[in-house]
Motif scaffolding. Structure first.
Motif, PDB file in Angstrom:
ATOM      1  N   ARG A   1      15.813 -41.558  -8.462  1.00  0.00           N
ATOM      2  CA  ARG A   1      16.076 -43.097  -8.145  1.00  0.00           C
ATOM      3  C   ARG A   1      17.730 -42.968  -7.752  1.00  0.00           C
ATOM      4  NH1 ARG A   1      13.068 -43.328 -12.983  1.00  0.00           N
ATOM      5  NH2 ARG A   1      14.736 -43.045 -14.301  1.00  0.00           N
ATOM      6  N   GLU A   2      18.756 -41.810  -8.439  1.00  0.00           N
ATOM      7  CA  GLU A   2      19.947 -41.341  -8.400  1.00  0.00           C
ATOM      8  C   GLU A   2      20.336 -41.131  -7.130  1.00  0.00           C
ATOM      9  OE1 GLU A   2      23.459 -42.112 -10.446  1.00  0.00           O
ATOM     10  OE2 GLU A   2      21.857 -42.509 -11.072  1.00  0.00           O
ATOM     11  N   ARG A   3      19.404 -40.887  -6.236  1.00  0.00           N
ATOM     12  CA  ARG A   3      19.691 -39.486  -5.209  1.00  0.00           C
ATOM     13  C   ARG A   3      19.738 -40.959  -4.252  1.00  0.00           C
ATOM     14  NH1 ARG A   3      14.922 -37.429  -3.282  1.00  0.00           N
ATOM     15  NH2 ARG A   3      14.526 -39.982  -2.373  1.00  0.00           N
ATOM     16  N   GLU A   4      18.885 -41.998  -4.451  1.00  0.00           N
ATOM     17  CA  GLU A   4      18.380 -43.603  -3.622  1.00  0.00           C
ATOM     18  C   GLU A   4      19.799 -44.401  -3.880  1.00  0.00           C
ATOM     19  OE1 GLU A   4      15.195 -44.996  -4.879  1.00  0.00           O
ATOM     20  OE2 GLU A   4      14.103 -44.206  -3.844  1.00  0.00           O
ATOM     21  N   ALA A   5      20.368 -44.105  -5.088  1.00  0.00           N
ATOM     22  CA  ALA A   5      21.729 -45.122  -5.523  1.00  0.00           C
ATOM     23  C   ALA A   5      22.735 -44.610  -4.647  1.00  0.00           C
ATOM     24  CB  ALA A   5      21.965 -44.915  -7.134  1.00  0.00           C
TER      25      ALA A   5
ATOM     26  N   GLN B   1      28.683 -36.149  -8.634  1.00  0.00           N
ATOM     27  CA  GLN B   1      28.118 -35.925  -9.530  1.00  0.00           C
ATOM     28  C   GLN B   1      26.879 -35.838 -10.987  1.00  0.00           C
ATOM     29  OE1 GLN B   1      32.381 -34.999 -10.590  1.00  0.00           O
ATOM     30  NE2 GLN B   1      32.235 -33.904 -11.740  1.00  0.00           N
ATOM     31  N   GLY B   2      27.238 -36.970 -10.537  1.00  0.00           N
ATOM     32  CA  GLY B   2      25.728 -36.742 -12.219  1.00  0.00           C
ATOM     33  C   GLY B   2      24.667 -36.046 -12.199  1.00  0.00           C
ATOM     34  N   LEU B   3      23.996 -37.021 -10.772  1.00  0.00           N
ATOM     35  CA  LEU B   3      23.380 -35.963 -10.065  1.00  0.00           C
ATOM     36  C   LEU B   3      23.327 -34.598 -10.410  1.00  0.00           C
ATOM     37  CD1 LEU B   3      20.466 -37.208  -8.376  1.00  0.00           C
ATOM     38  CD2 LEU B   3      21.594 -36.620  -6.025  1.00  0.00           C
ATOM     39  N   GLN B   4      24.102 -34.119  -8.957  1.00  0.00           N
ATOM     40  CA  GLN B   4      24.718 -32.411  -9.896  1.00  0.00           C
ATOM     41  C   GLN B   4      24.542 -31.524 -10.808  1.00  0.00           C
ATOM     42  OE1 GLN B   4      25.389 -29.800  -7.381  1.00  0.00           O
ATOM     43  NE2 GLN B   4      24.516 -28.407  -9.075  1.00  0.00           N
ATOM     44  N   LYS B   5      24.623 -32.976 -12.268  1.00  0.00           N
ATOM     45  CA  LYS B   5      24.979 -32.496 -13.421  1.00  0.00           C
ATOM     46  C   LYS B   5      23.332 -32.774 -13.972  1.00  0.00           C
ATOM     47  CE  LYS B   5      26.959 -33.426 -18.306  1.00  0.00           C
ATOM     48  NZ  LYS B   5      27.528 -34.490 -18.647  1.00  0.00           N
ATOM     49  N   LEU B   6      22.648 -33.617 -13.040  1.00  0.00           N
ATOM     50  CA  LEU B   6      21.321 -34.085 -13.693  1.00  0.00           C
ATOM     51  C   LEU B   6      20.099 -32.685 -13.677  1.00  0.00           C
ATOM     52  CD1 LEU B   6      18.919 -35.149 -14.992  1.00  0.00           C
ATOM     53  CD2 LEU B   6      18.645 -36.206 -12.836  1.00  0.00           C
ATOM     54  N   LEU B   7      20.718 -31.873 -12.312  1.00  0.00           N
ATOM     55  CA  LEU B   7      19.451 -31.308 -11.592  1.00  0.00           C
ATOM     56  C   LEU B   7      20.019 -30.014 -12.444  1.00  0.00           C
ATOM     57  CD1 LEU B   7      17.645 -30.154  -9.270  1.00  0.00           C
ATOM     58  CD2 LEU B   7      19.565 -29.692  -7.767  1.00  0.00           C
ATOM     59  N   THR B   8      21.158 -29.788 -12.315  1.00  0.00           N
ATOM     60  CA  THR B   8      22.033 -28.519 -13.551  1.00  0.00           C
ATOM     61  C   THR B   8      20.995 -28.052 -15.153  1.00  0.00           C
ATOM     62  OG1 THR B   8      24.177 -28.389 -12.295  1.00  0.00           O
ATOM     63  CG2 THR B   8      23.875 -27.330 -14.179  1.00  0.00           C
ATOM     64  N   GLU B   9      21.216 -29.566 -15.348  1.00  0.00           N
ATOM     65  CA  GLU B   9      20.414 -29.238 -17.378  1.00  0.00           C
ATOM     66  C   GLU B   9      19.214 -29.612 -16.982  1.00  0.00           C
ATOM     67  OE1 GLU B   9      22.489 -32.663 -18.758  1.00  0.00           O
ATOM     68  OE2 GLU B   9      24.219 -31.646 -18.855  1.00  0.00           O
ATOM     69  N   SER B  10      18.029 -29.373 -15.922  1.00  0.00           N
ATOM     70  CA  SER B  10      17.242 -29.683 -15.936  1.00  0.00           C
ATOM     71  C   SER B  10      15.708 -29.162 -15.545  1.00  0.00           C
ATOM     72  CB  SER B  10      16.290 -31.005 -15.008  1.00  0.00           C
ATOM     73  OG  SER B  10      17.493 -32.194 -15.311  1.00  0.00           O
TER      74      SER B  10
ATOM     75  N   GLU C   1      10.936 -27.248  -7.010  1.00  0.00           N
ATOM     76  CA  GLU C   1      11.124 -28.679  -7.185  1.00  0.00           C
ATOM     77  C   GLU C   1      12.844 -28.647  -7.247  1.00  0.00           C
ATOM     78  OE1 GLU C   1       8.426 -30.871  -9.621  1.00  0.00           O
ATOM     79  OE2 GLU C   1       9.016 -29.608 -10.392  1.00  0.00           O
ATOM     80  N   VAL C   2      13.646 -26.946  -7.396  1.00  0.00           N
ATOM     81  CA  VAL C   2      14.426 -26.379  -8.093  1.00  0.00           C
ATOM     82  C   VAL C   2      15.374 -26.968  -6.221  1.00  0.00           C
ATOM     83  CG1 VAL C   2      17.050 -25.228  -8.607  1.00  0.00           C
ATOM     84  CG2 VAL C   2      14.696 -25.254 -10.418  1.00  0.00           C
ATOM     85  N   ARG C   3      14.275 -26.017  -5.684  1.00  0.00           N
ATOM     86  CA  ARG C   3      15.458 -25.763  -4.734  1.00  0.00           C
ATOM     87  C   ARG C   3      15.263 -27.502  -3.295  1.00  0.00           C
ATOM     88  NH1 ARG C   3      12.363 -21.279  -0.171  1.00  0.00           N
ATOM     89  NH2 ARG C   3      14.309 -21.583   1.454  1.00  0.00           N
ATOM     90  N   GLN C   4      14.049 -27.873  -3.576  1.00  0.00           N
ATOM     91  CA  GLN C   4      14.209 -29.533  -3.382  1.00  0.00           C
ATOM     92  C   GLN C   4      15.927 -30.408  -3.556  1.00  0.00           C
ATOM     93  OE1 GLN C   4      10.833 -30.574  -3.943  1.00  0.00           O
ATOM     94  NE2 GLN C   4       9.791 -30.264  -1.816  1.00  0.00           N
ATOM     95  N   GLY C   5      16.243 -29.929  -4.821  1.00  0.00           N
ATOM     96  CA  GLY C   5      16.923 -31.017  -5.003  1.00  0.00           C
ATOM     97  C   GLY C   5      18.267 -30.181  -4.666  1.00  0.00           C
ATOM     98  N   GLN C   6      18.009 -29.246  -5.076  1.00  0.00           N
ATOM     99  CA  GLN C   6      19.473 -28.392  -4.046  1.00  0.00           C
ATOM    100  C   GLN C   6      19.800 -28.768  -2.910  1.00  0.00           C
ATOM    101  OE1 GLN C   6      18.905 -24.227  -4.954  1.00  0.00           O
ATOM    102  NE2 GLN C   6      19.219 -24.334  -6.980  1.00  0.00           N
ATOM    103  N   GLU C   7      19.088 -28.714  -2.154  1.00  0.00           N
ATOM    104  CA  GLU C   7      19.273 -28.949  -0.456  1.00  0.00           C
ATOM    105  C   GLU C   7      19.914 -30.970  -0.427  1.00  0.00           C
ATOM    106  OE1 GLU C   7      15.647 -27.850   0.913  1.00  0.00           O
ATOM    107  OE2 GLU C   7      15.952 -25.852   0.876  1.00  0.00           O
TER     108      GLU C   7
ATOM    109  N   ARG D   1      22.829 -31.587   0.768  1.00  0.00           N
ATOM    110  CA  ARG D   1      23.177 -32.767   2.239  1.00  0.00           C
ATOM    111  C   ARG D   1      23.761 -33.878   1.778  1.00  0.00           C
ATOM    112  NH1 ARG D   1      20.252 -37.018   2.410  1.00  0.00           N
ATOM    113  NH2 ARG D   1      18.692 -37.319   0.397  1.00  0.00           N
ATOM    114  N   LEU D   2      24.128 -34.442   0.648  1.00  0.00           N
ATOM    115  CA  LEU D   2      25.162 -35.708  -0.398  1.00  0.00           C
ATOM    116  C   LEU D   2      25.747 -35.312  -0.166  1.00  0.00           C
ATOM    117  CD1 LEU D   2      21.918 -37.415  -2.910  1.00  0.00           C
ATOM    118  CD2 LEU D   2      22.760 -38.016  -0.786  1.00  0.00           C
ATOM    119  N   GLN D   3      26.424 -34.557  -0.007  1.00  0.00           N
ATOM    120  CA  GLN D   3      27.278 -33.198  -0.530  1.00  0.00           C
ATOM    121  C   GLN D   3      28.511 -33.601   1.269  1.00  0.00           C
ATOM    122  OE1 GLN D   3      26.949 -30.154  -2.189  1.00  0.00           O
ATOM    123  NE2 GLN D   3      27.993 -30.959  -4.555  1.00  0.00           N
ATOM    124  N   GLY D   4      27.472 -33.132   1.870  1.00  0.00           N
ATOM    125  CA  GLY D   4      27.833 -33.054   3.322  1.00  0.00           C
ATOM    126  C   GLY D   4      28.185 -34.681   3.972  1.00  0.00           C
TER     127      GLY D   4
END
Length: 343
Positions: free
Chosen positions: A67-71, A89-98, A106-112, A116-119
């Motif tokens: 949901r957050e990625r789509e936003a 930045q909130g999306l990055q924090k969600l992934l880090t804390e989870s 799943e971690v790898r997919q989230g990091q990718e 991509r969004l940062q690029g």
């Protein structure tokens, strides 16, 4: 002599002491085996319940991340970039804390997805950045004494500026793009950037040889690519640091997330909020972050990193799937071998 018609009395032999002891021990042994069986059943039940809870948490995190990625994607397409940057930045924090709830893939997919969004964010910023207008001017030459003035040449029509089109080209820090903040191709040099130059910028260090780099300030991201024999001292990075294709380097980094690819014979002194990730790496070692400079506390505050949380010794090796044996590709630097003075 017994009387006629009288039944002979029944004779019961008394139990021997050994037989009596065995009769007592046998129930105790059965009770102990039954207790052990029940404990095993309880452990299996608790394990199953914990697995169900973990799966539920994993599903919740994956759904929230989607949901957050789509936003963020919607904001990057047609919204204010500052809001997109904050949500990213909130999306990055969600992934880090989870991370502890998610499977490695799943971690790898989230990091990718975050990378991509940062690029995409960097590309949008570059696209919206106003272009500087400039023109070449010919210097007027004074006529020599006694010579007749030459007639003025007709002005040449100005060349039309090429249409940039919808594609902004490679983003800042991407291959082929302009490294607007960082260093590239230097050899045996002392390189440095300060707080004003680094503040929330995407920093790129590429193709350095034998250099010593000091980055005093709070960058947004850091990418270190194809460096050999370099020392990189970096202040807090708000989001991720990527090290790719490096060797014989010493890297001192503070960030939310550290990803290291195709790197060998290098040492890392890190403050990292999530677990560091290595892939296709050999002989890399880790120790806690130990660099300091005037103003570093202010930079940590602006970066949003929690100084009390440091997983410097928790490393996930995507090339090593065994859970009962440690990966041979990374190690911890012994305390007596750690560097304490950096100047």
């Amino acid at each position: 002599m017994e009387a006629a018609g009288e039944a002979p009395g029944a004779f019961v032999a008394p139990l021997q002491p050994e037989a009596a002891a065995a009769a007592v021990v046998l129930p105790e042994r059965l009770q102990r085996r039954e207790a052990e069986r029940q404990q095993g059943v309880e452990r299996q039940r608790q394990k199953k319940e914990a697995q169900v809870v973990k799966e539920e948490q994993s599903e919740f995190v994956v759904a929230a991340f989607a949901r957050e990625r789509e936003a963020v994607e919607a904001l990057l397409a047609a919204g204010p970039l500052e809001e997109a940057a904050a949500r990213l930045q909130g999306l990055q924090k969600l992934l880090t804390e989870s991370v502890r709830f998610l499977a490695p893939y799943e971690v790898r997919q989230g990091q990718e997805a975050v990378a991509r969004l940062q690029g995409d964010l960097a590309a949008r910023r570059q696209q919206l950045q106003p272009k500087k207008k400039f023109a070449f001017r010919a210097l007027k030459k004074e006529a020599a004494p006694g010579s007749e003035p030459r007639p003025a040449e007709p002005a040449r029509p100005a060349a039309a500026a090429p249409d940039p089109g919808p594609d902004p080209g490679p983003a800042e820090g991407e291959p082929g793009g302009p490294p607007l903040c960082g260093f590239s191709g230097a050899e045996d040099e002392e390189l440095e950037l300060g707080p004003a130059e680094l503040l929330q910028r995407d920093v790129v260090l590429c193709g350095l040889r034998g250099c010593r780099v000091r980055l005093r300030g709070n960058a947004n991201t850091l990418r270190v690519r194809d460096c050999r024999g370099c020392t990189v001292l970096c202040g807090p990075v708000s989001t991720s640091a990527l090290v790719d294709g490096c060797s014989d380097c010493l890297l001192v980094l503070a960030c939310q997330q550290l990803r290291t690819h195709r790197t060998r014979d290098s040492r890392f002194y890190v403050q990292v909020t999530s677990r560091a990730v290595i892939e296709d790496c050999t002989r890399v070692s880790f120790a806690p972050y130990a660099w300091s400079y005037p103003g570093i506390e202010r930079d940590f505050e602006s970066s949003g990193l929690d100084r009390s949380r440091n997983n410097w010794n928790l490393v996930d090796d995507f090339d090593w799937l065994a859970t009962d044996k440690p990966s041979p590709n990374w190690s911890l630097i012994p305390a007596e071998e750690r560097i304490t003075c950096w100047d």
